[in-house]
Design an enzyme around this catalytic site. Structure first.
Site, PDB file in Angstrom:
ATOM      1  N   SER A  16       0.802  -1.211   0.000  1.00 39.07           N
ATOM      2  CA  SER A  16       0.000   0.000   0.000  1.00 39.07           C
ATOM      3  C   SER A  16       0.848   1.281   0.000  1.00 39.07           C
ATOM      4  O   SER A  16       1.597   1.521  -0.931  1.00 39.07           O
ATOM      5  CB  SER A  16      -0.962  -0.030   1.184  1.00 39.07           C
ATOM      6  OG  SER A  16      -1.851   1.047   1.127  1.00 39.07           O
ATOM      7  N   ASP A  42      -2.254   6.552  -3.487  1.00 40.74           N
ATOM      8  CA  ASP A  42      -1.151   5.922  -2.752  1.00 40.74           C
ATOM      9  C   ASP A  42      -0.526   4.859  -3.660  1.00 40.74           C
ATOM     10  O   ASP A  42      -0.825   4.789  -4.851  1.00 40.74           O
ATOM     11  CB  ASP A  42      -1.644   5.352  -1.417  1.00 40.74           C
ATOM     12  CG  ASP A  42      -2.547   4.152  -1.584  1.00 40.74           C
ATOM     13  OD1 ASP A  42      -3.191   4.034  -2.639  1.00 40.74           O
ATOM     14  OD2 ASP A  42      -2.609   3.318  -0.664  1.00 40.74           O
ATOM     15  N   ASP A  54      -0.897   1.735  -4.150  1.00 42.15           N
ATOM     16  CA  ASP A  54      -1.708   0.706  -4.816  1.00 42.15           C
ATOM     17  C   ASP A  54      -3.094   1.222  -5.209  1.00 42.15           C
ATOM     18  O   ASP A  54      -3.955   0.440  -5.619  1.00 42.15           O
ATOM     19  CB  ASP A  54      -1.819  -0.550  -3.949  1.00 42.15           C
ATOM     20  CG  ASP A  54      -2.528  -0.278  -2.625  1.00 42.15           C
ATOM     21  OD1 ASP A  54      -2.471   0.863  -2.148  1.00 42.15           O
ATOM     22  OD2 ASP A  54      -3.146  -1.211  -2.076  1.00 42.15           O
ATOM     23  N   ASP A  76      -5.777   2.249  -3.750  1.00 40.62           N
ATOM     24  CA  ASP A  76      -7.077   2.114  -3.086  1.00 40.62           C
ATOM     25  C   ASP A  76      -7.417   3.442  -2.402  1.00 40.62           C
ATOM     26  O   ASP A  76      -8.553   3.657  -1.995  1.00 40.62           O
ATOM     27  CB  ASP A  76      -7.138   0.923  -2.114  1.00 40.62           C
ATOM     28  CG  ASP A  76      -6.079   0.960  -1.046  1.00 40.62           C
ATOM     29  OD1 ASP A  76      -5.115   1.758  -1.158  1.00 40.62           O
ATOM     30  OD2 ASP A  76      -6.186   0.176  -0.079  1.00 40.62           O
TER      31      ASP A  76
HETATM   32 MG    MG Z   1      -3.357   1.468  -0.263  1.00 36.96          MG
END
Ligand code: MG
Length: 433
Positions: free
Chosen positions: A91, A228, A230, A232
Site C-alpha cells: 500500500s 497511494d 496501490d 485504493d
Molecule cells: Mg493502499
C-alpha cells in the site's frame, strides 16, 4: 499463531515479510480456495514474491490467474469471477516493505474469521498436491480494461483539466485513461512504474504532494488527483492549490453523491449525523472495517479520513480510481474550490501523547475508570473511548501499532473544542503516568 493485521500482512521484505511466510500463506490459501487471481503493485520485490506465491498456490493444487501489475481495486474487481484474490502490496508503506492482502469475490477483504482460518491452516502440516493435480497458471492482461469499463459505465462526461499524481504505482495504468475517456485533458506526474518511489513517498498526505500542488496551479488545472502506492486511496488538490484530504472529501462525497446512508469510522466528523441522522454507521478506524460495515448494513457509501472510499455499486474494495472519476464528475458541475468553500465545517483538534507500551493494560484500565467517573450517558466503545457531549465529541484511543495515544475532539465552536481537548488531555495525562 496470529500473522494477519487489519490490513493483511505487511512488513519489511525478507526481514518481517519473508518468502517463507508468503509461501505458507499461499499454500494454506490453496487448500481452501481453488481458483485464485493473483496481482501485485510495482514494488521491486513484487515479482519475486509473486513468483513464490504462484508456485505455492499451484503446488497446493490451486489454479492461478496472474494479472500482473495492477492496482488493488483492480485486483479486487478481478476476484469477482474467482474463489478469491491475492494482492501482493504494501500500500502506502515505504519501498522496502511488501505484503499480502486477500480478497473475496464481492471485493471485500478477508474478514477476521477468514484470516483466522488461513492462520490455523498455516500452523498445520499441509501436504502438496499429488503430482497429477498440481495447479496451472494462466496470464490475463484484461483485468485493467475490465475494471475501466466497469467504472466508465457508471460515470458521466467531464471536460476538465486534471493533473494525476500516480505515485509511480499501478494507478498510472488506469486512472489517467479513465479520466481521458470521460473527456478530460489529463496531465500526469510520477506516471512511470518505479518501486523505489523516486517521485514522492507513496502516502498521499499533504506534505508529499507539493509537486502536484505546483502543477495544478501553474497549469491552471481544475483539480489534482493523488493516489497511494496501490491506488485504493485517493485525495485531491483543488483549483486554488489547496489540499483536499480525506476529512474534506468525506463531507463532499457524503453531500454530493445523493446517498441516504453512510459508513464512517468513529473519528470522522459529526456533520454526518447532522445530515444523515440514524443512517450513519460508525466503525473502528481502518478501511477494512468500513467495507465490512457497508456490506453488513447495505449502506450506499463508506469513507475514511485516510482517503479510502467504498462504493458498493462497483465493489466493496475501496476504489481510488472510481473515487477519482466520481470526484471529477462532481467537479464538472461546480469548481472544487467552490464546493469545498460551501461545506460546513466544525473545528476539529487532534493531539498525540506517547506512553510506555509495557503499561498499556494499566493505562486502559485507568482510562476506563476516569471516563466512568465523568458520569456521561454516552460512551461508545467501538474503538477506544468516544465521548458524546451536547455540542461535540471526543475520542481517546491507543494506536494498535505504536505506543501513541490519540485524542480527537470536534465541537461546534473553537472555544468549546479547546475546552473539551483540555479536559481530555488532563484525563489522559493522569492515565499514562
Ligand atoms: Mg493502499
Amino acid at each position: 499463531m496470529r500473522y494477519f493485521g487489519s490490513s493483511g500482512i505487511r512488513g519489511i521484505a525478507y526481514k518481517e515479510f519473508t518468502l517463507d511466510l508468503a509461501s505458507r500463506i499461499a499454500f494454506a490459501t490453496a487448500s481452501r480456495y481453488r481458483d485464485v487471481v493473483l496481482g501485485r503493485d510495482a514494488r521491486l520485490t513484487g515479482e519475486a514474491f509473486t513468483s513464490a506465491i504462484a508456485a505455492s498456490l499451484m503446488s497446493g493444487g490451486a489454479e492461478v490467474c496472474n494479472v500482473g501489475i495492477v492496482t488493488t481495486p483492480t485486483l479486487a474487481y478481478a476476484s469477482r469471477s474467482r474463489d478469491c484474490g491475492v494482492m501482493v502490496t504494501a500500500s502506502h508503506n515505504p519501498p522496502e516493505y511488501n505484503g499480502i492482502k486477500l480478497w473475496n469475490p464481492d471485493g471485500s477483504s478477508f474478514d477476521t474469521r477468514q484470516m483466522e482460518e488461513i492462520e490455523s491452516l498455516m500452523d498445520r502440516e499441509l501436504l502438496a498436491a499429488d503430482w497429477k493435480s498440481v495447479g496451472t497458471m494462466t496470464e490475463d492482461r484484461n483485468a485493467i480494461s475490465e475494471h475501466m469499463s466497469a467504472i466508465l459505465s457508471r460515470i458521466g462526461e467531464a471536460r476538465l483539466k486534471v493533473v494525476v499524481d500516480c505515485a509511480n504505482g499501478p494507478a498510472a495504468l488506469i486512472t489517467p485513461f479513465v479520466l481521458e475517456r470521460m473527456g478530460c485533458r489529463v496531465i500526469t506526474l510520477n506516471a512511470h512504474l518505479d518501486g523505489r518511489f523516486p517521485g514522492r513517498p507513496p502516502e498521499p498526505v499533504e506534505e508529499n504532494l507539493s509537486s502536484l500542488r505546483n502543477a495544478v496551479l501553474s497549469l491552471k488545472a481544475d483539480l489534482g488527483i493523488a493516489h497511494d502506492g496501490d491506488a485504493d486511496r485517493m485525495v485531491a488538490i483543488d483549483d486554488k492549490g489547496r489540499y483536499a484530504g480525506g476529512d474534506v472529501l468525506l463531507k463532499l462525497f457524503a453531500r454530493e453523491l445523493g446517498v441516504k446512508s453512510v459508513v464512517a469510522p468513529v473519528d470522522a466528523t459529526m456533520l454526518l449525523e447532522d445530515w444523515f441522522g440514524q443512517n450513519v454507521y460508525r466503525t473502528r478506524v481502518g478501511d477494512a472495517y468500513v467495507s465490512e460495515m457497508v456490506k453488513q448494513r447495505g449502506a450506499m457509501f463508506g469513507g475514511e479520513p485516510s482517503g479510502t472510499w467504498v462504493f458498493p455499486e462497483i465493489s466493496l474494495c475501496p476504489d481510488g480510481i472510481f473515487a477519482a472519476a466520481k470526484l471529477v464528475e462532481i467537479c464538472a458541475k461546480k469548481k472544487l474550490s467552490e464546493l469545498i468553500d460551501s461545506l460546513p465545517s466544525f473545528p476539529m483538534l487532534k493531539e498525540t501523547l506517547r506512553f510506555d507500551q509495557s503499561k498499556r493494560d494499566t493505562i486502559l484500565a485507568n482510562l476506563e475508570r476516569e471516563i466512568a467517573s465523568m458520569g456521561l450517558s454516552r460512551v461508545d466503545r467501538t474503538d477506544g473511548f468516544r465521548l458524546s457531549f451536547e455540542d461535540g465529541w471526543a475520542l481517546i484511543r491507543l494506536s494498535g501499532t505504536e505506543p501513541k495515544m490519540r485524542i480527537v475532539v470536534e465541537a461546534r465552536t473553537v472555544e468549546r473544542a479547546k475546552e473539551i481537548l483540555a479536559k481530555m488531555k488532563s484525563i489522559a495525562e493522569v492515565c499514562v503516568r
